[in-house]
Every structure is written in C-alpha cells, then in structure tokens.
Design an enzyme around this catalytic site. Structure first.
Site, PDB file in Angstrom:
ATOM      1  N   VAL A  25       0.817  -1.225   0.000  1.00 53.22           N
ATOM      2  CA  VAL A  25       0.000   0.000   0.000  1.00 53.22           C
ATOM      3  C   VAL A  25       0.845   1.268   0.000  1.00 53.22           C
ATOM      4  CG1 VAL A  25      -2.097  -0.990   1.036  1.00 53.22           C
ATOM      5  CG2 VAL A  25      -0.281  -0.131   2.540  1.00 53.22           C
ATOM      6  N   GLY A  26       2.130   1.120   0.147  1.00 54.32           N
ATOM      7  CA  GLY A  26       2.971   2.314   0.137  1.00 54.32           C
ATOM      8  C   GLY A  26       4.434   1.960  -0.014  1.00 54.32           C
ATOM      9  N   LYS A  27       5.160   2.875  -0.666  1.00 57.49           N
ATOM     10  CA  LYS A  27       6.588   2.624  -0.885  1.00 57.49           C
ATOM     11  C   LYS A  27       7.309   3.924  -0.584  1.00 57.49           C
ATOM     12  CE  LYS A  27       9.121   0.359  -4.588  1.00 57.49           C
ATOM     13  NZ  LYS A  27       9.656  -0.857  -4.372  1.00 57.49           N
ATOM     14  N   GLY A  28       8.259   3.871   0.328  1.00 59.90           N
ATOM     15  CA  GLY A  28       9.008   5.075   0.669  1.00 59.90           C
ATOM     16  C   GLY A  28      10.478   4.889   0.355  1.00 59.90           C
ATOM     17  N   ARG A  29      11.266   5.861   0.846  1.00 64.17           N
ATOM     18  CA  ARG A  29      12.710   5.830   0.607  1.00 64.17           C
ATOM     19  C   ARG A  29      13.366   4.614   1.261  1.00 64.17           C
ATOM     20  NH1 ARG A  29      14.596  11.561   2.504  1.00 64.17           N
ATOM     21  NH2 ARG A  29      12.351  11.620   2.730  1.00 64.17           N
ATOM     22  N   GLU A  40       8.859  -0.404   2.637  1.00 67.92           N
ATOM     23  CA  GLU A  40       7.583  -0.610   1.938  1.00 67.92           C
ATOM     24  C   GLU A  40       6.521  -0.898   2.977  1.00 67.92           C
ATOM     25  OE1 GLU A  40       8.473  -3.906  -0.643  1.00 67.92           O
ATOM     26  OE2 GLU A  40       8.948  -2.555  -2.318  1.00 67.92           O
ATOM     27  N   LYS A  78       5.267  -2.165   8.059  1.00 67.61           N
ATOM     28  CA  LYS A  78       6.288  -1.400   7.335  1.00 67.61           C
ATOM     29  C   LYS A  78       7.561  -2.230   7.361  1.00 67.61           C
ATOM     30  CE  LYS A  78       8.177   3.268   7.152  1.00 67.61           C
ATOM     31  NZ  LYS A  78       8.111   4.594   7.765  1.00 67.61           N
ATOM     32  N   ASP A  94       9.866  15.529   8.294  1.00 72.05           N
ATOM     33  CA  ASP A  94       9.491  15.102   6.938  1.00 72.05           C
ATOM     34  C   ASP A  94       7.974  15.202   6.774  1.00 72.05           C
ATOM     35  OD1 ASP A  94      10.042  14.332   4.363  1.00 72.05           O
ATOM     36  OD2 ASP A  94      10.194  12.189   4.817  1.00 72.05           O
TER      37      ASP A  94
HETATM   38  N1  ADE Z   1       0.367   3.567   3.965  1.00 72.87           N
HETATM   39  C1  ADE Z   1       1.397   3.734   4.776  1.00 72.87           C
HETATM   40  N2  ADE Z   1       1.068   3.406   6.026  1.00 72.87           N
HETATM   41  C2  ADE Z   1      -0.209   3.015   6.006  1.00 72.87           C
HETATM   42  C3  ADE Z   1      -1.116   2.586   6.992  1.00 72.87           C
HETATM   43  N3  ADE Z   1      -0.739   2.482   8.240  1.00 72.87           N
HETATM   44  N4  ADE Z   1      -2.358   2.313   6.651  1.00 72.87           N
HETATM   45  C4  ADE Z   1      -2.715   2.443   5.366  1.00 72.87           C
HETATM   46  N5  ADE Z   1      -1.917   2.835   4.393  1.00 72.87           N
HETATM   47  C5  ADE Z   1      -0.664   3.120   4.711  1.00 72.87           C
END
Ligand code: ADE
Length: 542
Positions: A224-228, A231, A255, A355
């Site tokens: 659901v998300g990708k950071g530096r 993931e 994470k 940030d």
């Molecule tokens: N993207 C990054 N962290 C998240 C989270 N805790 N819930 C849903 N989407 C996210």
C-alpha cells in the site's frame, strides 16, 4: 473330654472377650507368637527389583512375644544373599531401627552407609517376609503427606472451578460479540484500539515493543505504500491459535525495512517507543520485530484504509467541514509533537518530525489526519549528541524543505529551529488541503506545492524557487472570498515566512482553527449575515 472341653470353653471365652474389649487391649492380652520365614542367611538370585520370593522352606513360630518377621537383602561384588529372621523391633538390627513393621507385606527399604547394598523389610502377618517387595511406593501415607493432601486438594478444586468458569465466560462473551467472530476488523480507528486496551484482543499481545522472541502470526496482503527506506503492506494479524479461531484476524499495516535500513527502522521504533508520543492523530504503533529469516525489520501499526492525504486529495474534493477536520487535526498533532508537556501537563521530550508532507499523513475514517513515518524524527532533548546535531542539517523531502533547511543554515543550537522548519512544511500541506476544498470556489485538480517543478525536485531547483525567487504556492484572490478560507490562508502565509522566527507555532495554528470551526455556516448565509458574523469575529480577536 475335659481336655477337649477346655479349648472350647477357652475359645468361647476368648471370642466373648474379643467382642467386648477394644482392639489394643485385646492385642496386649493375646500375645500370639508370630509365624515367620526363618532361614537366616542364604544365597539368593533375587536381583533387588520388583518382587522376590525368599526361597526359604522353613516357617517358624518366633521364639519371643512381640517379635516380627524380617527379611534382609544384601549384595556385594561376589554374591547376593537374603536373610529371614524373627526380631523384636524394640532392638536395632544391624544398627537399623525397624520402625514400620505394622504391615501385612514386606516392603524393602534401602539403608545407606552399609558395606554392601542393603535392603531390609519387616512385617507382622503370617509368613509375611516370604515375598519381599522392592521399588514400591509406601502403602501407608505419611502424616505429612496426608496433611499436604488435605490442605492442597480444596484450593486445587477451587482453582479448577474458577478457571473453568472464567474460560466459559470468555467463550460466552466471544459468542455474544459478532464482530470478533470471524469478521475482519481494521485498525483504522485508533480510538477503538485504545478503548480496547485491557481487553483480550491480539493487539494486546502485540502492544508496543515485542520483547517476546516469538514473532506475531502475520500474513502480508497487498503493498500500500513505498518510501525511501521501506515498503508498507496491508496485513492480517491472526487472532488465535486454535482451529476455531483460525479465520479470526485483525487488519494491520506492516512497514518492512531491509537489513541495510536498520538505522531508519531503529530511529522510528525508538520514537514510537516513547509513550508520550501517543495521540489520536499519531499512527498507532503495535510492535517492532526483527525478522531474521527474511533479513528484514518490521514495524507493525494500525491500518488506515483511506490511504494517504496526497492520494485522498487527488481523488476527492472536500467540504469546508472536512477541510477543518483535516487542518485542525494536523495543526494539533504537530503541536503535540513539539510540546514539552503532555495533555495531562506532564513533562515530555519535544519531537521534530522533519518530513511533514501529504504522503506522510494518513486519512482516518473520521476525516482527521494521522501523522506517520517517523523515520527522520528527532527527539529534541538536552542529551542530543554532537553527531546527531551534525547530521541534522538537511533532512526531509526537498519539495517541503524550509528555506533555512535548503540552505543548510538551520540554527542547530536552538531546538526551536527544528520546530520552525516543521511549521513551514505543515503550511504547504495546509495549502494542499485548502486547494481541494469546495469553499474556495472553482476547485482545480490536485497539484502538489510547487507543482510546476518535476516530480521529485532536487534541493538545487527548490533553492531557486524558494530562496532566489522567494516563491511560495499561489493563493488566488478567489479563495479569500470565503472568510474561513481567508483566515486559514492568513495563518498559512505566517507559517511559511522566510524568517523562521517570524513563523507561527503549531499550537497557535491549532488554536486559530478552534476559533473558526463554525465559519462554514457563512457559506449558507446572506451577505448581510456574513458581514455581521465577520464583525463578531473581528471583535472576538480584539
Ligand atoms: N500507507 C502507509 N502506512 C499506512 C497505513 N498504516 N495504513 C494504510 N496505508 C498506509
């Protein structure tokens, strides 16, 4: 005849006496001599285990009153012997006091400190020393044993009853609660989790740092998300271990940091571990784990299905009320981070996020912000090391960096500088929120601040815009026709001032939001009513 009659009379008298006298008295009157095996010492094949026959064909009436039957088993290097005798227990035999001869069976007891292996038994029934019994538990309970039994059994029964009742009650409660039965629950409402603290949910298992070496039963779902540095996955945290509980789970976010990003995981974990960070608009932290097998580090947190603020604003135009909820919750969570006091008035270490940007803010179901990604956060305590300060010059995302951060001219001596840089970034996010609010009039499609620049502008191009050109995101005149929006925009401009010292504090912005909560009513009012309300606000501010 007489002779014959005497025993009959005698036996009759004895039987009558036996019927009328107590047993002990009867025993002392009737000194019946003991019938025992009596072969003295003989070689034996008895191995000293189980039950053996003494192999003695002689049965003798013991010579003296009160003698009992005794068997002794000995073994040395050369041979094994069994001795069968009569003995008066008042006197020791081979230095041994016969203290439990009142048996019908001859139970062997080992006597240490003898030259040979030495077992002895005594009993007082007919030929009772013929079978000698090894390794048998005592037939008669010792008084201490009985006392222990009597004192332990009732509490044990009570404990079993209490545990059974408690377990039945829990099963009953779970059956009464349909949400917990098989239905997935997400962690999107942080207050719901907090409300459940002290309950038996598996989030309790996971609460804060997992000091257990056992890893949580987690099944990763979608990215659901990708950071530096990491993931983020949506995931299922299984609730129980039994077959009936197999399908029960809670939705969480995981994470995942690769081993190389240890520093970032460690920093975020340490920031989250401070209980004073807890706030309804800070991402709820469950636990941190080292997954050695996968060479990964995990942070397990609440999951928010509405995603991050940048995605949300891209896909939605929001009402004044939602703008107010998002804006005021953002200001209050940043104020909470920066504060030296908890909401209860206790001292706490202020934290700079460093940030702040719309992709590091999640949208909660109640349309408030949830600040996340504390990988670059800094605890502003007096113990900050020189190294930590030296590394503190320029971190964050170039697009959201304050002018002094872009220039690497942040005043490291003063912890307020870090808060001022956060306030600048917060102002850009507030601008993004306003830009998608229906109260501004015609709403354009979502654009990030400095949206004319390429997707990931570098520090140099940000310097050109922010320092050389003193550029800031545009606030069109049309936006300010709404009094509430005008007021928020006034705050935004004060927050992105070039001079860090001139900026508002997050606390001040949060208080200003409190003052304008009901200003959306203006959009429904006539012009004259609007003027009247404006006057009221002006009077209030004085
Ligand atoms: N993207 C990054 N962290 C998240 C989270 N805790 N819930 C849903 N989407 C996210």
């Amino acid at each position: 005849m007489k002779l014959l009659r005497f025993p009959v009379f005698c036996c009759g008298a004895i039987l009558l006496g036996a019927a009328l006298l107590p047993v002990e008295t009867l025993g002392s009157i009737l000194k019946i001599k003991q019938l025992c095996k009596f072969c003295d010492v003989r070689e034996s094949s008895c191995p000293g285990k189980g039950v053996c026959q003494v192999d003695c064909e002689k049965t003798a009436i013991c010579e003296h009153d009160n003698e009992v039957c005794v068997s002794i088993w000995r073994k040395d290097d050369d041979n094994t012997t069994v001795e069968t005798v009569c003995h008066n227990p008042v006197n020791p035999l081979y230095g041994v006091i016969l203290d439990d001869y009142n048996n019908t069976k001859c139970i062997m007891k080992e006597k240490k400190d003898m030259d040979t292996k030495f077992f002895i038994c005594s009993c007082n029934d007919e030929e009772c020393n013929e079978n000698i019994i090894f390794n048998s538990k005592p037939l008669v309970q010792s008084p201490l044993g009985s006392a222990l039994l009597v004192s332990l059994v009732p509490p044990l029964i009570i404990a079993i009853v209490v545990i059974t009742s408690f377990y039945s009650y829990r099963v009953y409660r779970q059956q009464q609660n349909p949400r917990k039965k098989g239905q997935p629950r997400d962690f999107s409402d942080q207050r719901a989790i907090i409300a459940e603290e002290g309950s038996d949910s598996s989030s309790q298992l996971a609460n804060n740092l997992n000091h257990n070496t056992e890893l949580l039963p987690i099944e990763l779902d979608v990215l659901v998300g990708k950071g530096r540095f990491a993931e983020v996955y949506k995931a299922k945290l299984r609730q129980g271990s039994s077959v009936s509980e197999e399908h029960r789970f809670e939705t969480v976010a995981v994470k995942i940091f690769q081993y190389e990003e240890y520093a970032s995981w460690k920093n975020e974990k340490d920031i989250f571990s401070d209980a004073d960070l807890k706030h309804e608009n800070v991402l709820h932290f469950l636990t941190a784990e080292e997954r050695k097998g996968q060479r990964q580090y995990w942070l397990i947190t609440a999951y928010h299905p509405l995603g991050n603020l940048q995605e949300y604003l891209t896909n939605h135009v929001i009402s004044w009320h939602d703008m107010w909820l998002l804006g005021s919750s953002l200001a209050s969570v940043v104020a909470h981070l920066h504060s030296e006091r908890t909401s209860c008035g206790r001292c706490k270490v202020p934290v700079a996020h460093r940030d702040i940007k719309s992709s590091n803010i999640l949208v909660k179901q109640d349309m408030t912000c949830c600040l996340c990604d504390f990988g670059l956060a800094l605890r502003l305590d007096n113990t900050l090391s020189v190294d930590e300060l030296a590394n503190s010059g320029q971190v964050g995302t170039a697009r959201y960096m304050a002018p002094e951060v872009l220039e690497s001219r942040i005043n490291l001596e003063n912890i307020e500088s870090f808060k001022q840089a956060d306030v600048y970034s917060m102002a850009l996010v507030l601008w993004e929120i306003i830009s998608r609010c229906s109260a501004i009039g015609e709403v354009q499609e979502y654009k990030p601040p400095f949206g004319n620049l390429r997707e990931h502008p570098c520090v140099e191009s940000m310097k050109d815009s922010v320092l050389r050109d003193r550029g800031r995101p545009e606030i069109p005149n049309s936006w300010t026709s709404h009094t509430g929006i005008q007021m928020v925009c006034g705050s935004i401009e004060e927050c992105w001032d070039h001079d860090p010292e001139a900026r508002l504090t997050a606390q001040c912005v949060a208080e200003r939001f409190d003052d304008i909560e009901y200003l959306d009513k203006l959009s429904d009012c006539s012009d004259s009513e609007e003027k009247l309300l404006e006057e009221i606000i002006v009077v209030d501010e004085k």
